[in-house]
Design a protein around this motif. Sequence first.
Motif, PDB file in Angstrom:
ATOM      1  N   ALA A  74       0.862  -1.178   0.000  1.00 54.60           N
ATOM      2  CA  ALA A  74       0.000   0.000   0.000  1.00 54.60           C
ATOM      3  C   ALA A  74       0.895   1.223   0.000  1.00 54.60           C
ATOM      4  N   PHE A 106      -8.058   2.195   5.818  1.00 56.46           N
ATOM      5  CA  PHE A 106      -6.804   2.075   6.572  1.00 56.46           C
ATOM      6  C   PHE A 106      -6.868   2.733   7.949  1.00 56.46           C
ATOM      7  N   ALA A 123       0.608  -3.436   6.211  1.00 54.83           N
ATOM      8  CA  ALA A 123      -0.552  -2.561   5.996  1.00 54.83           C
ATOM      9  C   ALA A 123      -1.852  -3.192   6.475  1.00 54.83           C
ATOM     10  N   LEU A 124      -2.017  -4.501   6.284  1.00 56.73           N
ATOM     11  CA  LEU A 124      -3.293  -5.155   6.575  1.00 56.73           C
ATOM     12  C   LEU A 124      -3.187  -6.277   7.592  1.00 56.73           C
TER      13      LEU A 124
END
Length: 265
Positions: A74, A106, A123-124
């Motif tokens: 990302a 996010f 990021a996740l």
Amino acid sequence: MASQTSCELIQVPPSARLAGIVSHLTGYRESGQGAGMQWLEGAPLTVPLVISFGSPFGIGLGRADAATPWSSFASGLYAGPVFVASDGAAECLQVDFTLPGAYRFFGGMVADLANRLVNLGDALGRDGPALRERLGHLPDWPRRFALVEAFILRRLGRAPSEPVTHAYRLLLRDHGALRIGALAAEIGWSRKHLLHRFRAEMGLGPKALARMLRFHQACRLAREPGSEWAQVAAAGGYADQAHLAREFIDLAGESPQAWARRQAG
């Protein structure tokens, strides 16, 4: 070796459930031998989530010679040129979030994404690699798009605050021409508070975003038939043509004339 790479590019709008959150879903696949593709993006206005199934891309923020390999990642807003290159075997799905949509997906991490790239796991969390694995086993883009849309919908959180959303819409409306002091007065906040909250919810401060919006407006004006650079500078709110040229160097990595030649090619 001369490039014999061909690419499949499928770009679709999101479903109505993601309107205003995602601007595009893109499927990209290369096939061939030799060198891959190279391209340049000037100060992109979306927040991309890239899920890779092939070779990594070489990506450089600000400089092509600073490119490093990135697979699934990302990235937040970056007020400068982004150089991208592939080796001819890239394949990925890209989600382009709007700025309000990026905050909903996010959360507060949008500020951490600004001016950098972050790998998918960071990021996740573990959901990121798991999503990539599931997408990689699907045989076509429509099913991949449907799965990633469902994933996004499950993760959506609260929207940006109403004052920040209003400030963002005003900047869009005026293509970045509105002064930050006037913007703060419009929403009833101090300039300092606006800068802090806007950066926390949109990734960059309003002044940086306004600069990017003016640049993209100049690019739109320059694409109109018969446009002249002096006219583009005046209509785009720049002090003069030299000011416009400096902004192209900073945000697009090339002069207005070089940009125009690349667009024509």
